[in-house]
Design an enzyme around this catalytic site. Structure first.
Site, PDB file in Angstrom:
ATOM      1  N   THR A  16       0.836  -1.201   0.000  1.00 19.85           N
ATOM      2  CA  THR A  16       0.000   0.000   0.000  1.00 19.85           C
ATOM      3  C   THR A  16       0.869   1.248   0.000  1.00 19.85           C
ATOM      4  O   THR A  16       1.835   1.330   0.759  1.00 19.85           O
ATOM      5  CB  THR A  16      -0.974   0.066   1.196  1.00 19.85           C
ATOM      6  N   ASP A  66      -0.105   3.861   1.137  1.00 19.51           N
ATOM      7  CA  ASP A  66      -0.493   4.605   2.335  1.00 19.51           C
ATOM      8  C   ASP A  66       0.415   4.321   3.534  1.00 19.51           C
ATOM      9  O   ASP A  66       0.384   5.050   4.524  1.00 19.51           O
ATOM     10  CB  ASP A  66      -1.943   4.276   2.717  1.00 19.51           C
ATOM     11  N   GLY A 118      -3.022  10.550   0.628  1.00 18.18           N
ATOM     12  CA  GLY A 118      -2.971  10.352   2.075  1.00 18.18           C
ATOM     13  C   GLY A 118      -4.256  10.858   2.689  1.00 18.18           C
ATOM     14  O   GLY A 118      -4.336  11.983   3.149  1.00 18.18           O
ATOM     15  N   GLN A 161       1.682   9.672  -9.136  1.00 19.65           N
ATOM     16  CA  GLN A 161       2.601   9.451  -8.027  1.00 19.65           C
ATOM     17  C   GLN A 161       2.730   7.984  -7.648  1.00 19.65           C
ATOM     18  O   GLN A 161       3.787   7.548  -7.221  1.00 19.65           O
ATOM     19  CB  GLN A 161       2.204  10.296  -6.804  1.00 19.65           C
ATOM     20  N   ARG A 162       1.688   7.212  -7.816  1.00 21.30           N
ATOM     21  CA  ARG A 162       1.777   5.815  -7.390  1.00 21.30           C
ATOM     22  C   ARG A 162       2.085   4.868  -8.551  1.00 21.30           C
ATOM     23  O   ARG A 162       2.272   3.674  -8.338  1.00 21.30           O
ATOM     24  CB  ARG A 162       0.500   5.395  -6.657  1.00 21.30           C
TER      25      ARG A 162
END
Lengths: 420, 420
Positions: free
Chosen positions: A139, A141, A188, A296-297
């Site tokens: 993840t 996160d 986030g 970004q991911r």
């Protein structure tokens, strides 16, 4: 030849390196003579008996997964409810596993997936079906419990620190006669891990990012504006990294509160434009803002080598744990030293991971609430080390792969997912 | 030792490789024994007699400029008006040049800068001041005339194609149960060069980006929505690259029209959220959108090698042309072959570059208006080839440099820029 097959499924938001985990799972299983099926679009595909036959994929294609972003087999946002509420779905899952002689189930995801894996291990036991369930961490996160960090986070952290570093040089050049305030919104929703990572870009005082807005700290409009103004007057410009989950003192997401109040829509999204508008209207500074969102991911092109190594290691360990019969567990990353950075993989019980959330420690946020501490830096910095570049074709783009994704023949009646 | 000094100034929006040009200028001048001063924040610094002494910067610092984004000496958005309107400013410039024995002026920018360089060469002649004026091309907009392409464009083109390629893999993974439409907004207020470059990511039919929205094509809401719907139904998801300069049939910027109509603000900006909201309200699809803004033009970490080579070559050639007395000219990139890609530097008169704009040719836009042609691909593809990676420190971030930027002592009275 061992008995039975291994089923691998991806879950939740994907990362730059989840496919590196997938590659490690398949390669390790192949080396052990275990056939691997994969859920098409995660657990949804398992429920529908849409199982991808990875035996149809070449060794080269599987190796190319190591450097390919996205989720190669498809992922999903679908949470199975409690065993009581969704018993039929859990039983269907076991039916599918049984029909295809699946004895190992590897579920690659975040908190929800750890919980689901745990429940599947319980229902299998209750139904007396011999199954080894392994959760595989992933993840951006970074909020999974027990593990020191989550594969996927290091790469988004690196992208974020790098992006504000680069944009900072740009804004610095333009500030005299143009943009004075630059705001970058990062992912986030509940924890400021990614926002904190941006802080790695600032090595010295007054270097970008000048202000970080954490979801852990209630947004104080006056204090924020005063900080922006002071920074522009002292440095000449101000760069801000804002976590999408920023909340006001009433606990409402600022992006939603802001867009509702000002524009009558709540679905538009985007905290950065709300903050930019605030800066413009109250301070009059020219602004720019960026919202990289999925960029970004999925930025596999600048994945962190540490993150890549973690992602690969948990994939390999997950298969080894499965074959060793370590049911209801998860391979986690244990940090043994900050400097030099050292880590190893350990097995943790899923019960300890599921339904827990790792918060950004208070000690990682600077006292004034707008930056990170040395403790944060010591934790974060090793995670963005190294560049795991993908290979590029002559045309200037990376050699990413798409799999064939051929399904195995169905053996069960059609199944409609009731509450999807 | 040659007579006089060389003055270098950066202008307009910066790029990932404008500092590579600066490095080449300074290194070539040093090799020829010519001292280089640089305008602090571009022409504004020249008017103010704020001249950075590059002799104070080490060879290592200048070499590090090659891989550092932003504009190392500061840039500006400041346009000198006509010789008639702003004669006092032009005369002030000559006063400054004369006071510091500057005999070569290199202005690194886009259309406006080419025009300004041209005018400065004219006023110098009128005032009988011996000056060689050289325009040095730079702009992510790729809209300079005569030159085949503009240094800075190739890198933003590569970033853009790469970003939609990567995000496409992400969306594809999520589409079954989550995001179905992804919209990325890119720079390009007047021409769709950057949007077109995104098209390089799609090698086969139905690969991302599925739809490109060009500022050259008036936005047709119904047709766009029909395309999105058809794409989602056929492919499972739809990725859109939209140029910030997209206009409606009335010729208004859609971002402004959209934000004004719906929310009462015109300064919020952001075309992507307007389009996303449209898709959501009319088609009901879950969306995500990204707006990389400055990230796209400062992404030195994935600069194109071709672009880097161009940026370096024009810097070197500009000094050589200056020393050869080729007044009022600009080094331009001349393409001599598509395949294999071959190019050389030529000198072009500034009069032919200034005040002309290179439009995206109609032949580069697919007949349906939502994609690029093979002709576009042949032109664009060589420009994104190769990865000019910066060196990284052990901490996982590139080794970018900040210069000392020490000013030479002023010799003239204070000057206030009247119409800034």
């Amino acid at each position: 030849m061992r008995q039975g097959k291994l089923l691998y499924a991806q879950s939740g938001g994907v990362t730059a390196v989840i496919n590196a985990t997938a590659a490690a799972v398949i390669e390790t299983a192949r080396a052990n003579g275990v056939p691997v099926l994969a859920g098409r679009n995660g657990i949804i595909g398992v429920l529908r008996e849409e199982l991808i036959d990875t035996r149809k994929e070449s060794a080269a294609a599987i190796a190319a997964l190591r450097h390919t972003p996205g989720g190669a087999f498809g992922s999903c946002r679908f949470k199975l409810k409690s065993l009581e509420q969704s018993r039929a779905q859990y039983e269907r899952l076991i039916d599918v596993l049984r029909a295809h002689d699946i004895r190992y189930f590897l579920y690659n995801g975040g908190n929800d997936s750890a919980d689901t894996s745990h429940k599947i291990s319980q229902i299998a036991q209750a139904l007396d079906y011999p199954l080894t369930c392994i959760g595989v961490p992933k993840t951006v996160d970074n909020d999974l419990a027990v593990t020191d960090c989550c594969p996927g986070f290091g790469s988004v952290a690196k992208y974020t620190a790098l992006s504000i570093l680069e944009a900072g040089y740009d804004v610095e050049s333009m500030a005299e006669s143009s943009t004075k305030v630059f705001i970058m919104e990062v992912m986030g929703r509940h924890a400021g891990w990614i926002a904190a990572a941006a802080g790695l870009a600032a090595k010295n005082a007054d270097e970008p990012p000048h202000l970080i807005l954490f979801p852990e700290i209630a947004f104080d409009e006056d204090a924020f504006l005063a900080k922006v103004k002071a920074t522009v007057e002292r440095v000449g410009y101000c760069t801000v990294v804002a976590s999408e989950g920023l909340k006001n003192a009433a606990g409402e997401f600022l992006a939603e509160a802001g867009t509702r109040d000002a524009f009558g829509h709540s679905q538009l999204g985007g905290l950065a434009p709300v903050l930019a508008q605030l800066v413009k209207s109250k301070l009059g500074y020219k602004y720019h803002w960026a919202l990289p969102d999925y960029l970004q991911r999925s930025a596999r092109h600048i994945a962190s080598q540490t993150d890549f190594d973690h992602a690969t290691a948990v994939g390999k360990a997950a298969v080894e744990m499965a074959l060793a019969g370590k049911n209801a567990s998860m391979p986690v990353i244990k940090r043994t030293s900050d400097a030099p950075y050292r880590w190893k993989i350990e097995a943790a019980p899923l019960s300890k991971v599921a339904n827990h959330e790792k918060k950004l420690p208070k000690s990682y946020i600077r006292k004034d609430g707008y930056g990170i501490t040395e403790a944060a830096r010591s934790y974060l910095e090793p995670l963005i080390r190294g560049e795991a570049y993908p290979p590029y074709a002559k045309d200037g783009l990376p050699k990413y792969v798409r799999l064939k994704k051929m399904l195995v023949a169905k053996k069960l009646p059609e199944y409609v997912i009731a509450d999807k």
